[in-house]
Design a protein around this motif. Structure first.
Motif, PDB file in Angstrom:
ATOM      1  N   GLY A 150       0.794  -1.216   0.000  1.00 39.41           N
ATOM      2  CA  GLY A 150       0.000   0.000   0.000  1.00 39.41           C
ATOM      3  C   GLY A 150       0.826   1.265   0.000  1.00 39.41           C
ATOM      4  N   ILE A 151       0.114   2.390   0.084  1.00 44.05           N
ATOM      5  CA  ILE A 151       0.714   3.724   0.101  1.00 44.05           C
ATOM      6  C   ILE A 151       0.112   4.488   1.274  1.00 44.05           C
ATOM      7  N   SER A 152       0.953   5.252   1.981  1.00 44.62           N
ATOM      8  CA  SER A 152       0.457   6.137   3.038  1.00 44.62           C
ATOM      9  C   SER A 152       0.704   7.582   2.624  1.00 44.62           C
ATOM     10  N   THR A 153      -0.026   8.489   3.250  1.00 49.68           N
ATOM     11  CA  THR A 153       0.159   9.916   2.986  1.00 49.68           C
ATOM     12  C   THR A 153      -0.352  10.701   4.186  1.00 49.68           C
ATOM     13  N   ARG A 154       0.061  11.940   4.297  1.00 53.19           N
ATOM     14  CA  ARG A 154      -0.454  12.860   5.320  1.00 53.19           C
ATOM     15  C   ARG A 154      -0.975  14.091   4.583  1.00 53.19           C
ATOM     16  N   ILE A 155      -2.220  14.451   4.885  1.00 49.29           N
ATOM     17  CA  ILE A 155      -2.852  15.574   4.189  1.00 49.29           C
ATOM     18  C   ILE A 155      -3.528  16.473   5.212  1.00 49.29           C
ATOM     19  N   SER A 156      -3.342  17.767   5.066  1.00 52.90           N
ATOM     20  CA  SER A 156      -4.047  18.728   5.924  1.00 52.90           C
ATOM     21  C   SER A 156      -5.531  18.679   5.591  1.00 52.90           C
ATOM     22  N   GLU A 157      -6.356  18.721   6.620  1.00 50.02           N
ATOM     23  CA  GLU A 157      -7.805  18.635   6.410  1.00 50.02           C
ATOM     24  C   GLU A 157      -8.339  19.771   5.544  1.00 50.02           C
ATOM     25  N   ASP A 158      -7.666  20.927   5.592  1.00 49.82           N
ATOM     26  CA  ASP A 158      -8.154  22.061   4.803  1.00 49.82           C
ATOM     27  C   ASP A 158      -7.715  21.996   3.340  1.00 49.82           C
ATOM     28  N   ASN A 159      -6.950  20.979   2.959  1.00 45.65           N
ATOM     29  CA  ASN A 159      -6.534  20.795   1.567  1.00 45.65           C
ATOM     30  C   ASN A 159      -7.588  19.921   0.886  1.00 45.65           C
ATOM     31  N   ILE A 160      -8.699  20.543   0.564  1.00 46.27           N
ATOM     32  CA  ILE A 160      -9.870  19.838   0.038  1.00 46.27           C
ATOM     33  C   ILE A 160      -9.546  19.062  -1.240  1.00 46.27           C
ATOM     34  N   ALA A 161      -8.829  19.675  -2.165  1.00 42.94           N
ATOM     35  CA  ALA A 161      -8.526  19.024  -3.446  1.00 42.94           C
ATOM     36  C   ALA A 161      -7.699  17.755  -3.242  1.00 42.94           C
ATOM     37  N   SER A 162      -6.686  17.827  -2.386  1.00 40.82           N
ATOM     38  CA  SER A 162      -5.844  16.654  -2.156  1.00 40.82           C
ATOM     39  C   SER A 162      -6.611  15.557  -1.410  1.00 40.82           C
ATOM     40  N   MET A 163      -7.437  15.947  -0.462  1.00 46.91           N
ATOM     41  CA  MET A 163      -8.258  14.964   0.257  1.00 46.91           C
ATOM     42  C   MET A 163      -9.195  14.249  -0.726  1.00 46.91           C
ATOM     43  N   LYS A 164      -9.804  15.021  -1.610  1.00 45.51           N
ATOM     44  CA  LYS A 164     -10.737  14.455  -2.590  1.00 45.51           C
ATOM     45  C   LYS A 164     -10.013  13.487  -3.525  1.00 45.51           C
ATOM     46  N   SER A 165      -8.839  13.895  -4.008  1.00 41.46           N
ATOM     47  CA  SER A 165      -8.047  13.050  -4.902  1.00 41.46           C
ATOM     48  C   SER A 165      -7.655  11.745  -4.212  1.00 41.46           C
ATOM     49  N   ALA A 166      -7.179  11.839  -2.972  1.00 46.87           N
ATOM     50  CA  ALA A 166      -6.752  10.644  -2.243  1.00 46.87           C
ATOM     51  C   ALA A 166      -7.936   9.700  -2.010  1.00 46.87           C
ATOM     52  N   LYS A 167      -9.067  10.249  -1.618  1.00 45.33           N
ATOM     53  CA  LYS A 167     -10.243   9.403  -1.365  1.00 45.33           C
ATOM     54  C   LYS A 167     -10.725   8.731  -2.648  1.00 45.33           C
ATOM     55  N   LYS A 168     -10.644   9.432  -3.778  1.00 47.06           N
ATOM     56  CA  LYS A 168     -11.018   8.830  -5.062  1.00 47.06           C
ATOM     57  C   LYS A 168     -10.153   7.614  -5.374  1.00 47.06           C
ATOM     58  N   GLN A 169      -8.920   7.642  -4.912  1.00 47.91           N
ATOM     59  CA  GLN A 169      -7.997   6.541  -5.171  1.00 47.91           C
ATOM     60  C   GLN A 169      -8.027   5.471  -4.085  1.00 47.91           C
ATOM     61  N   GLY A 170      -8.955   5.576  -3.149  1.00 55.92           N
ATOM     62  CA  GLY A 170      -9.131   4.529  -2.156  1.00 55.92           C
ATOM     63  C   GLY A 170      -8.377   4.726  -0.850  1.00 55.92           C
ATOM     64  N   PHE A 171      -7.806   5.910  -0.632  1.00 57.66           N
ATOM     65  CA  PHE A 171      -7.140   6.181   0.647  1.00 57.66           C
ATOM     66  C   PHE A 171      -8.207   6.350   1.729  1.00 57.66           C
ATOM     67  N   LYS A 172      -7.932   5.795   2.895  1.00 56.90           N
ATOM     68  CA  LYS A 172      -8.822   5.905   4.050  1.00 56.90           C
ATOM     69  C   LYS A 172      -8.081   6.594   5.185  1.00 56.90           C
ATOM     70  N   VAL A 173      -8.809   7.396   5.956  1.00 53.78           N
ATOM     71  CA  VAL A 173      -8.213   8.065   7.114  1.00 53.78           C
ATOM     72  C   VAL A 173      -7.961   7.023   8.196  1.00 53.78           C
TER      73      VAL A 173
END
Length: 193
Positions: A150-173
């Motif tokens: 798998g892949i891990s990442t850290r994203i600021s909650e206020d970075n809406i675009a990056s959160m949306k992109s990661a979730k589209k690719q199956g990333f889970k908090v």
């Protein structure tokens, strides 16, 4: 031994371990294929692409570039842990990079057989077209083929675009925390293959 010197020694050891883990991962990556998306070609960066990748990183960080350690790390890995997006329409040897996705292996990732996305950035003229989502998809293929889970990442909650992109690719908090250095809430996310 002074405390400051002890702290520096510990810091260098940690960086050295991260560098070794990432270097060994890069040796497992054999695919040099590319993916096409819209008007872009996505591929693993090679050594000649690194200056442009580093410049794009600095441009997207108000002129603050990567640390010497990270530059050395990516040079040792010949860019095999960086995905770059180029325009299909660039002529000949002129290759402008419109987006980069940079990875490394930290201790937690080594234990979980994953790789960490340290940075993903897209130039303003290429934003909003799904490029970051496609780069994460390409990265999933590359790292899955290298035997990772798998892949891990850290994203600021206020970075809406990056959160949306990661979730589209199956990333889970996996974890939500307050980052005092950035003064905001961030999410540790993970995608399992």
């Amino acid at each position: 031994m002074p405390l400051i010197l002890k702290k520096r020694i510990v810091f260098v050891k940690i960086l050295s371990l991260s560098m070794l883990r990432t270097f060994f991962l890069s040796r497992k990556i054999t695919t040099r294929s590319a993916a096409e998306f819209d008007c872009y070609t996505l591929k693993l960066a090679d050594a000649s692409d690194l200056p442009e990748c580093f410049k794009l990183y600095a441009d997207l960080h108000d002129g603050n570039g990567l640390s010497k350690f990270k530059k050395l790390l990516y040079r040792l890995c010949s860019g095999k842990v960086i995905i770059a997006a180029y325009s299909k329409f660039d002529a000949g040897s002129i290759k402008k990079i419109y987006a980069v996705d940079m990875y490394y292996v930290n201790k937690r990732d080594a234990e979980e057989n994953t790789v960490h996305e340290g940075f993903i950035g897209v130039l303003p003229e290429a934003e909003g077209k799904g490029l970051a989502t496609q780069m994460r998809s390409f990265a999933s293929t590359v790292f899955h083929d290298a035997g990772l889970s798998g892949i891990s990442t850290r994203i600021s909650e206020d970075n809406i675009a990056s959160m949306k992109s990661a979730k589209k690719q199956g990333f889970k908090v996996v974890e939500r925390y307050f980052d005092e250095t950035q003064g905001k809430f961030r999410c540790y996310m993970k995608k399992t293959f």
